[in-house]
Write an enzyme that holds these catalytic residues in place. Structure first.
Site, PDB file in Angstrom:
ATOM      1  N   HIS A  79      41.444  69.140  67.234  1.00 29.83           N
ATOM      2  CA  HIS A  79      42.679  69.904  66.969  1.00 29.83           C
ATOM      3  C   HIS A  79      42.949  70.017  65.463  1.00 29.83           C
ATOM      4  CE1 HIS A  79      44.136  69.950  71.229  1.00 29.83           C
ATOM      5  NE2 HIS A  79      43.410  68.850  71.292  1.00 29.83           N
ATOM      6  N   ASN A 152      48.339  70.854  76.355  1.00 29.64           N
ATOM      7  CA  ASN A 152      47.437  71.966  76.084  1.00 29.64           C
ATOM      8  C   ASN A 152      47.944  73.227  76.774  1.00 29.64           C
ATOM      9  OD1 ASN A 152      45.526  70.627  74.493  1.00 29.64           O
ATOM     10  ND2 ASN A 152      44.239  70.070  76.242  1.00 29.64           N
ATOM     11  N   HIS A 343      51.843  61.528  69.465  1.00 28.52           N
ATOM     12  CA  HIS A 343      51.313  60.380  70.191  1.00 28.52           C
ATOM     13  C   HIS A 343      51.802  60.437  71.634  1.00 28.52           C
ATOM     14  CE1 HIS A 343      49.979  56.581  71.406  1.00 28.52           C
ATOM     15  NE2 HIS A 343      50.334  55.827  70.386  1.00 28.52           N
TER      16      HIS A 343
HETATM   17 FE1  HDD Z   1      44.121  64.546  72.358  1.00 31.07          FE
HETATM   18  C1  HDD Z   1      44.926  65.299  69.158  1.00 31.07           C
HETATM   19  C2  HDD Z   1      46.005  67.169  73.476  1.00 31.07           C
HETATM   20  C3  HDD Z   1      42.964  64.035  75.555  1.00 31.07           C
HETATM   21  C4  HDD Z   1      42.526  61.806  71.327  1.00 31.07           C
HETATM   22  N1  HDD Z   1      45.237  65.946  71.494  1.00 31.07           N
HETATM   23  C5  HDD Z   1      45.461  66.098  70.161  1.00 31.07           C
HETATM   24  C6  HDD Z   1      46.320  67.217  69.924  1.00 31.07           C
HETATM   25  C7  HDD Z   1      46.616  67.744  71.142  1.00 31.07           C
HETATM   26  C8  HDD Z   1      45.943  66.950  72.127  1.00 31.07           C
HETATM   27  C9  HDD Z   1      47.495  68.939  71.408  1.00 31.07           C
HETATM   28  C10 HDD Z   1      46.755  67.716  68.573  1.00 31.07           C
HETATM   29  C11 HDD Z   1      48.067  67.135  68.153  1.00 31.07           C
HETATM   30  C12 HDD Z   1      48.502  67.763  66.852  1.00 31.07           C
HETATM   31  O1  HDD Z   1      48.778  68.955  66.849  1.00 31.07           O
HETATM   32  O2  HDD Z   1      48.527  67.040  65.850  1.00 31.07           O
HETATM   33  N2  HDD Z   1      44.371  65.454  74.145  1.00 31.07           N
HETATM   34  C13 HDD Z   1      45.266  66.459  74.406  1.00 31.07           C
HETATM   35  C14 HDD Z   1      45.331  66.667  75.843  1.00 31.07           C
HETATM   36  C15 HDD Z   1      44.464  65.806  76.417  1.00 31.07           C
HETATM   37  C16 HDD Z   1      43.864  65.039  75.356  1.00 31.07           C
HETATM   38  C17 HDD Z   1      46.239  67.683  76.518  1.00 31.07           C
HETATM   39  C18 HDD Z   1      44.155  65.597  77.867  1.00 31.07           C
HETATM   40  C19 HDD Z   1      45.024  65.744  78.813  1.00 31.07           C
HETATM   41  N3  HDD Z   1      42.935  63.197  73.271  1.00 31.07           N
HETATM   42  C20 HDD Z   1      42.607  63.140  74.600  1.00 31.07           C
HETATM   43  C21 HDD Z   1      41.855  61.934  74.854  1.00 31.07           C
HETATM   44  C22 HDD Z   1      41.743  61.288  73.657  1.00 31.07           C
HETATM   45  C23 HDD Z   1      42.418  62.099  72.680  1.00 31.07           C
HETATM   46  C24 HDD Z   1      41.324  61.508  76.205  1.00 31.07           C
HETATM   47  C25 HDD Z   1      41.064  59.982  73.351  1.00 31.07           C
HETATM   48  C26 HDD Z   1      41.036  58.980  74.133  1.00 31.07           C
HETATM   49  N4  HDD Z   1      43.724  63.746  70.544  1.00 31.07           N
HETATM   50  C27 HDD Z   1      43.090  62.579  70.366  1.00 31.07           C
HETATM   51  C28 HDD Z   1      43.075  62.125  68.919  1.00 31.07           C
HETATM   52  C29 HDD Z   1      43.883  63.254  68.225  1.00 31.07           C
HETATM   53  C30 HDD Z   1      44.187  64.195  69.369  1.00 31.07           C
HETATM   54  C31 HDD Z   1      41.737  61.813  68.374  1.00 31.07           C
HETATM   55  C32 HDD Z   1      43.266  63.913  67.015  1.00 31.07           C
HETATM   56  C33 HDD Z   1      44.337  64.030  65.977  1.00 31.07           C
HETATM   57  C34 HDD Z   1      45.434  63.266  66.520  1.00 31.07           C
HETATM   58  O3  HDD Z   1      45.101  62.755  67.728  1.00 31.07           O
HETATM   59  O4  HDD Z   1      46.509  63.081  65.988  1.00 31.07           O
HETATM   60  O5  HDD Z   1      43.688  60.891  68.800  1.00 31.07           O
END
Ligand code: HDD
Length: 725
Positions: A79, A152, A343
């Site tokens: 993202h 999402n 978060h």
């Molecule tokens: Fe995630 C970012 C949505 C599964 C780990 N995620 C992130 C963002 C969105 C989502 C919208 C961007 C937030 C922003 O604008 O700063 N993610 C989802 C959705 C998931 C999902 C809807 C499943 C239902 N994500 C998911 C899993 C993991 C992560 C299973 C790890 C175990 N996601 C992350 C992250 C991020 C992230 C690596 C990257 C940047 C951040 O968190 O702040 O931690």
């Protein structure tokens, strides 16, 4: 600090302003170093003579350069490409029966929100129009603390357990040996993973659908994906799925269009969001909940804890309870859009988690990632992340600490600080986790209730209109056509064959391949020695074969508000026609650009000067929703001979957009590839066929044009009347 009451100026996370400096109004301020020393020249470094070497002593140069050298922070691991806006959430239906969360009970308060939309796979500078899932992350600054709904624009996910997240992301990101391709899933590693990980199949259907190519962030649905819990004041819990429903409907662009937009304006979605807010066309979504009572946990043929499943709206209707309006652009992209930290674990009393194994893993990942991205444990103090609820605890120090905690007490229990801060009992709004009963063995296993990987993929496919199905076939042919390893394509065909035999056959035809006679069921979740058939879902009462809510063909199509309309004109244009149509469009809230071969003004047939908004060179039809050509002999002659104008029209036709022409402008249309597909009736009557409107009465044409634009696209002409452009 209480949330702002309705009726005052738009609510705002006021603390964001604490450190802000408005460069536009900082008149009369002298330039200084970061330590407040006035600078008398920041354009010449200190040198040993006018032609001499730069001196190391130059602290002004060194400070400026050091800060610059460290301006970038690591981009988000996923993202990374995003755009955001401030707004407010207003509840219109109290939810006290189900939750004690204050912001879901009081219809008087306006809760400030900050929303960040994103693509998933691409880097920070990648195109907005990649075929991808869109992030839809909302931070509610409630009186009881921040609630982040990190969702999402698709209601399901690729994997069921977050331990697989690094795998799916490694697979979709550019391949590690050559960092190709950027922001695209059309490559070997992604399909290699997906074809062996059949729990992705349902999500793949969504990702290959038009949902992956939104027309605008403002025209996307949002989903919390997981099943969460709501808990009311009596401690009674229920399950909940969260939804965002855009008031402008759900609309998408064509794939060919998306690829062109990526070149013409890679910031298309970012610009669209920013411009809409600047113009006062505030994007709006209604907030919806699907509530499932605890006792119905096992009622459905899918597991509520499985994030690859949705609850069809026909089974559990979405109750709309509030509205979110985005009404202010960020002042500073880095400070707000880049530094915002969402978060999934930021919840407030009245909302709680379930044991969805994808949700559970996310609870770890989000704090962890901010530690490296934002540099330490104090990212909650960055203005955009600060709650409006007061913060008191015994956490201290660390990199980038801003708060100056006074006094000597930083532990609990204490008497040196009078026992403060106190733990909040239940009556004081203290968060208590839902007391779910747990009695289990520790195991690394998936519940068999998660093993059906295909039913909802089929349900989704069956629920699409014919044009939507065609787009999915094309998307799969495109994506798999880019896959170089034949074995991967073959495996994917076997997977698709389990979703829909017709779909698989059409994709196979496009790839010049055959589906093997006896496709094996590939499902790595099922124990190797088990009979796959024993894991087929048991049909339960109310199981659906179609869910109309899943098709974008059934979305709202009643408005042209904020749609971008091009008017092609040149010297000699009939002002009356142009003005009639333009004013009718503006009256309906559309945005209109007069586009001519060159910038400046054009002179109308009766000598009026008309301002040109854009020149043909700087725009393209893919940046507009519809196009109109007014008459006027000279204008028509110029446009007829102008290749860019003809290309504009051809492309608009190819992408199934509404096209209108009045008077002798029909001649311009006749110079296009689609001329022979135009209605034959050339009389005075206004004729509309498949979104092409031709007539002499500009008022009538405008009316029909508006009706046509509101339909968004005329996909039915796409296949039978395909033209080059
Ligand atoms: Fe995630 C970012 C949505 C599964 C780990 N995620 C992130 C963002 C969105 C989502 C919208 C961007 C937030 C922003 O604008 O700063 N993610 C989802 C959705 C998931 C999902 C809807 C499943 C239902 N994500 C998911 C899993 C993991 C992560 C299973 C790890 C175990 N996601 C992350 C992250 C991020 C992230 C690596 C990257 C940047 C951040 O968190 O702040 O931690």
């Amino acid at each position: 600090m209480p949330n702002k009451k309705a009726g005052t100026e738009p609510a705002d996370n006021e603390k964001i302003k604490d450190l802000s400096i408005n460069t536009e109004t900082a008149d009369g301020q002298f330039m200084t170093t970061n330590h407040g020393v006035r600078i008398n020249d920041d354009q010449n470094s200190l040198k040993a003579g006018p032609r001499g070497a730069t001196l190391l002593e130059d602290f002004i140069f060194r400070e400026k350069m050091t800060h610059f050298d460290h301006e970038r922070i690591p981009e988000r691991i996923v993202h990374a490409r995003g755009s955001a806006a401030h707004g407010v959430f207003k509840l219109f239906k109290p939810l006290g029966e189900f939750t004690k969360a204050g912001f879901l009970n009081d219809t008087e308060i306006e809760t400030p929100v900050f929303v960040r939309f994103s693509t998933v796979a691409g880097s920070r500078g990648s195109s907005d129009l990649a075929r991808d899932v869109r992030g839809f992350a909302v931070k509610f600054y409630t009186q009881e603390g921040n609630f982040d709904l990190v969702g999402n624009n698709m209601p399901v996910f690729f994997i069921q357990d977050s331990i697989k997240f690094p795998d799916v992301i490694h697979a979709v990101k550019p391949e590690p040996h050559n960092e190709i391709p950027q922001a695209a899933s059309a490559h070997d590693t992604f399909w290699d993973f997906v074809s062996q990980n059949t729990e992705s199949t349902h999500m793949i259907m969504w990702a290959m659908s038009d949902r992956a190519l939104p027309r605008s962030f403002r025209m996307m649905e949002g989903f919390g994906v997981h099943t969460f819990r709501l808990v009311n004041a009596e401690g009674v819990a229920c399950f909940v799925k969260f939804h965002w429903k855009p008031l402008l409907g759900v609309h998408s662009v064509a794939w060919d269009e998306a690829q062109n937009i990526s070149g013409k304006d890679a910031d298309f979605h970012r610009r669209d969001l920013y411009d809409a807010i600047e113009n006062g066309d505030f994007p709006e979504w209604e907030f919806g909940v699907q509530i499932v009572p605890e006792e119905d946990e096992h009622k459905y043929e899918f597991d509520l804890l499985d994030p690859t499943k949705l609850i069809p709206e026909e089974l559990v209707p979405v109750m709309r309870i509030g509205k979110m309006t985005l009404n202010r652009n960020p002042d500073n992209f880095f400070a707000e859009t880049e530094q915002v930290a969402f978060h999934i674990g930021h919840i407030v009393p009245g909302i709680d988690f379930t044991n969805d194994p994808l949700l559970q893993g996310r609870l770890f990942s989000y704090t962890d990632t901010q530690l490296s991205r934002l540099g330490g444990p104090n990212f909650h103090e960055i203005p955009i992340n600060r709650p409006i609820a007061p913060v008191h605890n015994n956490q201290r120090d660390g990199i980038h600490r801003m708060t100056i905690n006074k006094g000597k007490s930083s532990y609990n229990p204490n008497t040196t600080g009078g026992g403060c801060p106190f733990q909040a009992g239940k009556m004081d709004g203290g968060f208590t986790s839902y007391a779910e009963k747990i009695d289990a063995n520790k195991i690394r296993e998936r519940s068999p209730s998660f093993f059906d990987h295909f039913s909802q993929a089929t349900l989704f496919f069956n629920s699409q209109s014919d044009p939507e199905k065609n787009h999915m076939v094309d998307a799969l042919r495109f994506e798999l056509g880019k896959v170089e390893t034949e074995a991967i394509r073959l495996r994917m065909l076997m997977v698709l064959n389990q979703v829909d035999k017709g779909l698989a056959a059409q994709v196979a035809y496009g790839l010049g391949m055959h589906i093997p006679e006896t496709p094996e069921l590939i499902n790595l979740s099922i124990p190797a020695d088990a009979d796959p058939l024993s894991y087929q879902p048991v049909k339960k009462e109310g199981s659906l074969t179609e869910s109309p809510a899943l098709s974008m063909a059934n979305t709202i199509k009643d408005s042209i508000r904020t749609r971008k309309i091009a008017i092609l004109a040149a010297d000699g244009v009939m002002e009356a026609e142009l003005t009639t149509v333009k004013n009718s469009l503006l009256a309906q809230g559309a945005m209109v650009d007069v586009i001519a071969p060159r910038l400046g003004t054009i002179t109308g047939a009766t000598s009026t000067q008309i301002t040109v908004d854009k020149s043909l060179l700087t725009v393209a039809s893919v940046l507009y929703d519809a196009v109109y050509v007014p008459g006027g002999a000279n204008s028509v002659a110029t446009l007829e001979a102008e290749a860019d104008a003809i290309h504009f029209l051809n492309e608009a036709y190819k992408h199934c957009k509404a096209i209108a022409a009045t008077g002798d402008a029909l001649q311009v249309l006749e110079a296009t590839y689609f001329a022979k597909k135009l209605p034959e009736d050339n009389s005075d009557a206004t004729v509309m066929r498949e979104g092409v409107i031709i007539g002499t009465d500009a008022g009538n044409v405008a009316k029909q044009f508006i009706a046509a634009i509101a339909q968004h696209r005329f996909w039915e002409r796409e296949k039978p009347r395909k033209i080059p452009a």
